[in-house]
Design a protein around this motif. Structure first.
Motif, PDB file in Angstrom:
ATOM      1  N   ARG A 187       0.844  -1.213   0.000  1.00 52.75           N
ATOM      2  CA  ARG A 187       0.000   0.000   0.000  1.00 52.75           C
ATOM      3  C   ARG A 187       0.872   1.254   0.000  1.00 52.75           C
ATOM      4  O   ARG A 187       1.742   1.417   0.852  1.00 52.75           O
ATOM      5  CB  ARG A 187      -0.933  -0.010   1.217  1.00 52.75           C
ATOM      6  N   ARG A 188       0.645   2.152  -0.952  1.00 48.75           N
ATOM      7  CA  ARG A 188       1.464   3.358  -1.077  1.00 48.75           C
ATOM      8  C   ARG A 188       1.222   4.312   0.091  1.00 48.75           C
ATOM      9  O   ARG A 188       0.078   4.556   0.482  1.00 48.75           O
ATOM     10  CB  ARG A 188       1.168   4.077  -2.396  1.00 48.75           C
ATOM     11  N   THR A 189       2.313   4.850   0.622  1.00 50.25           N
ATOM     12  CA  THR A 189       2.259   5.658   1.837  1.00 50.25           C
ATOM     13  C   THR A 189       3.299   6.767   1.774  1.00 50.25           C
ATOM     14  O   THR A 189       4.319   6.635   1.104  1.00 50.25           O
ATOM     15  CB  THR A 189       2.514   4.769   3.074  1.00 50.25           C
ATOM     16  N   ALA A 190       3.021   7.851   2.466  1.00 51.63           N
ATOM     17  CA  ALA A 190       4.005   8.930   2.628  1.00 51.63           C
ATOM     18  C   ALA A 190       4.079   9.290   4.105  1.00 51.63           C
ATOM     19  O   ALA A 190       3.051   9.534   4.743  1.00 51.63           O
ATOM     20  CB  ALA A 190       3.601  10.156   1.809  1.00 51.63           C
ATOM     21  N   VAL A 191       5.276   9.295   4.651  1.00 51.01           N
ATOM     22  CA  VAL A 191       5.503   9.742   6.022  1.00 51.01           C
ATOM     23  C   VAL A 191       6.097  11.141   5.949  1.00 51.01           C
ATOM     24  O   VAL A 191       7.181  11.334   5.387  1.00 51.01           O
ATOM     25  CB  VAL A 191       6.449   8.794   6.789  1.00 51.01           C
ATOM     26  N   CYS A 192       5.371  12.107   6.494  1.00 50.98           N
ATOM     27  CA  CYS A 192       5.797  13.506   6.449  1.00 50.98           C
ATOM     28  C   CYS A 192       6.212  13.929   7.847  1.00 50.98           C
ATOM     29  O   CYS A 192       5.443  13.774   8.794  1.00 50.98           O
ATOM     30  CB  CYS A 192       4.654  14.399   5.962  1.00 50.98           C
ATOM     31  N   ARG A 193       7.423  14.435   7.980  1.00 49.09           N
ATOM     32  CA  ARG A 193       7.875  14.839   9.303  1.00 49.09           C
ATOM     33  C   ARG A 193       8.444  16.258   9.273  1.00 49.09           C
ATOM     34  O   ARG A 193       8.996  16.703   8.260  1.00 49.09           O
ATOM     35  CB  ARG A 193       8.903  13.855   9.870  1.00 49.09           C
ATOM     36  N   GLU A 194       8.282  16.959  10.387  1.00 47.58           N
ATOM     37  CA  GLU A 194       8.834  18.300  10.557  1.00 47.58           C
ATOM     38  C   GLU A 194       8.420  19.241   9.410  1.00 47.58           C
ATOM     39  O   GLU A 194       9.228  19.994   8.878  1.00 47.58           O
ATOM     40  CB  GLU A 194      10.359  18.247  10.649  1.00 47.58           C
ATOM     41  N   LEU A 195       7.147  19.192   9.038  1.00 41.86           N
ATOM     42  CA  LEU A 195       6.660  20.002   7.919  1.00 41.86           C
ATOM     43  C   LEU A 195       6.896  21.487   8.169  1.00 41.86           C
ATOM     44  O   LEU A 195       6.604  22.000   9.250  1.00 41.86           O
ATOM     45  CB  LEU A 195       5.174  19.733   7.693  1.00 41.86           C
ATOM     46  N   THR A 196       7.434  22.149   7.170  1.00 38.52           N
ATOM     47  CA  THR A 196       7.773  23.583   7.143  1.00 38.52           C
ATOM     48  C   THR A 196       8.961  23.932   8.044  1.00 38.52           C
ATOM     49  O   THR A 196       9.325  25.104   8.124  1.00 38.52           O
ATOM     50  CB  THR A 196       6.590  24.510   7.487  1.00 38.52           C
ATOM     51  N   LYS A 197       9.559  22.944   8.706  1.00 38.08           N
ATOM     52  CA  LYS A 197      10.689  23.213   9.591  1.00 38.08           C
ATOM     53  C   LYS A 197      12.014  22.950   8.864  1.00 38.08           C
ATOM     54  O   LYS A 197      12.041  22.499   7.715  1.00 38.08           O
ATOM     55  CB  LYS A 197      10.593  22.353  10.855  1.00 38.08           C
ATOM     56  N   THR A 198      13.104  23.199   9.552  1.00 38.44           N
ATOM     57  CA  THR A 198      14.438  23.092   8.947  1.00 38.44           C
ATOM     58  C   THR A 198      14.709  21.701   8.389  1.00 38.44           C
ATOM     59  O   THR A 198      15.267  21.550   7.295  1.00 38.44           O
ATOM     60  CB  THR A 198      15.518  23.443   9.986  1.00 38.44           C
ATOM     61  N   TYR A 199      14.305  20.657   9.125  1.00 36.30           N
ATOM     62  CA  TYR A 199      14.616  19.293   8.715  1.00 36.30           C
ATOM     63  C   TYR A 199      13.406  18.582   8.120  1.00 36.30           C
ATOM     64  O   TYR A 199      13.217  17.377   8.288  1.00 36.30           O
ATOM     65  CB  TYR A 199      15.182  18.503   9.898  1.00 36.30           C
ATOM     66  N   GLU A 200      12.573  19.327   7.407  1.00 37.14           N
ATOM     67  CA  GLU A 200      11.407  18.737   6.750  1.00 37.14           C
ATOM     68  C   GLU A 200      11.826  17.567   5.864  1.00 37.14           C
ATOM     69  O   GLU A 200      12.821  17.632   5.137  1.00 37.14           O
ATOM     70  CB  GLU A 200      10.709  19.801   5.910  1.00 37.14           C
ATOM     71  N   GLU A 201      11.041  16.497   5.935  1.00 35.80           N
ATOM     72  CA  GLU A 201      11.318  15.316   5.115  1.00 35.80           C
ATOM     73  C   GLU A 201      10.015  14.616   4.780  1.00 35.80           C
ATOM     74  O   GLU A 201       9.124  14.484   5.620  1.00 35.80           O
ATOM     75  CB  GLU A 201      12.241  14.343   5.874  1.00 35.80           C
ATOM     76  N   VAL A 202       9.880  14.179   3.537  1.00 33.22           N
ATOM     77  CA  VAL A 202       8.746  13.363   3.121  1.00 33.22           C
ATOM     78  C   VAL A 202       9.302  12.073   2.537  1.00 33.22           C
ATOM     79  O   VAL A 202      10.016  12.090   1.527  1.00 33.22           O
ATOM     80  CB  VAL A 202       7.861  14.077   2.087  1.00 33.22           C
TER      81      VAL A 202
END
Length: 287
Positions: A187-202
């Motif tokens: 199942r396709r998934t995206a984990v988004c962390r620290e959105l709009t912050k310095t260490y944003e990662e998707v």
């Protein structure tokens, strides 16, 4: 005859990371409020400092632990004609944050309610996920107990809409594993962390890849976006059992065949297992 004079309840959206995302109107309402009900008063001070705003009104804490007890006090301020602004740590009040009880009480009392729209982790994660967003459902935080979490995810296994979850970083790996079990490893998934912050990662990929990635530990504020079930790939229990039987006939052990079919058709292993048992029962009755 005029009705009673009431104040106004303002639900104020706050930045989810970068303070520069705050609207000018947010600073204005904070600077004019009679009462500011903040989820975390220390974060409110950091926010107002970043905005260069002074809050002349009374500041009170309003979080999950005291929301029930503090709501009547805030309602009294509203019915006395005061303006009460509710602001949470990040995002919009009432969305997995305090605010709902006060909104419901204010509506019942006939108090005017408005909002200062602001950033939303839910919508930001959806936009960045690369998954279909024409229809989606927000599921908030999953239950902490494994059994309750598995039941909740089992109820969502056939949900066709894209799903959005919040999760604590220390529970992310366990939750992704439970999702893989309930929804299927592909199942396709995206984990988004620290959105709009310095260490944003998707991090995007099938659930099994994200489970492996998350086991090293993931930090920060987490939003998980999971694609919905594909209605065109949903097989009947009879068809799933036939797929397992075909794999077995080709020499694959039953346990492995069940796992392979679950992955191939993006369904939970438990669903395939139950289908095989149901076929066995039906075959015995036919004898």
């Amino acid at each position: 005859m005029m009705g009673p004079v009431t104040g106004r309840l303002v639900l104020a959206g706050s930045p989810i990371g970068d303070v520069q995302d705050a609207s000018p109107r947010l600073g204005k309402v904070l600077g004019e409020a009679d009462v500011v009900a903040a989820e975390d008063t220390r974060r409110l001070r950091r926010l107002t400092s970043g905005l260069g705003v002074v809050v002349p009104g009374r500041v009170v804490s309003y979080f999950e632990g005291n929301e029930r007890e503090r709501t009547p006090e805030l309602l009294d301020a509203l019915t006395a004609g005061q303006t009460v602004v509710v602001v949470t740590d990040a995002g919009m009040p009432s969305v997995s944050d305090p605010g709902y009880r006060l909104v419901a009480a204010a509506i019942e009392a006939g108090v005017d309610i408005t909002a200062v729209p602001g950033p939303s982790a839910v919508l930001t994660a959806l936009a960045l996920s690369g998954l279909p967003v024409d229809r989606f459902t927000f599921e908030g935080f999953l239950p902490r107990k494994p059994g309750e979490r598995a039941r909740r995810l089992g109820e969502l296994a056939d949900e066709p809409r894209t799903m959005v979850f919040f999760e604590a970083p220390h529970r992310l790996a366990a939750s992704l594993e439970a999702m893989a079990e309930a929804f299927g490893a592909e199942r396709r998934t995206a984990v988004c962390r620290e959105l709009t912050k310095t260490y944003e990662e998707v991090k995007r990929g099938p659930l099994d890849e994200l489970v492996t990635w998350s086991k090293d530990g993931v930090r920060g504020e987490i939003t998980v976006v999971v694609s919905g079930a594909d209605p065109h790939k949903v097989l009947t229990p009879e068809q799933l059992a036939e797929e397992v039987a075909a794999d077995e006939a080709a020499g694959t052990p039953r346990k492995q065949a069940i796992s392979d079919v679950a992955k191939r058709f993006n369904v939970p292993k438990r669903t395939v297992y139950d289908a095989v048992l149901a076929k066995q029962r039906a075959d015995r009755q036919d004898v």
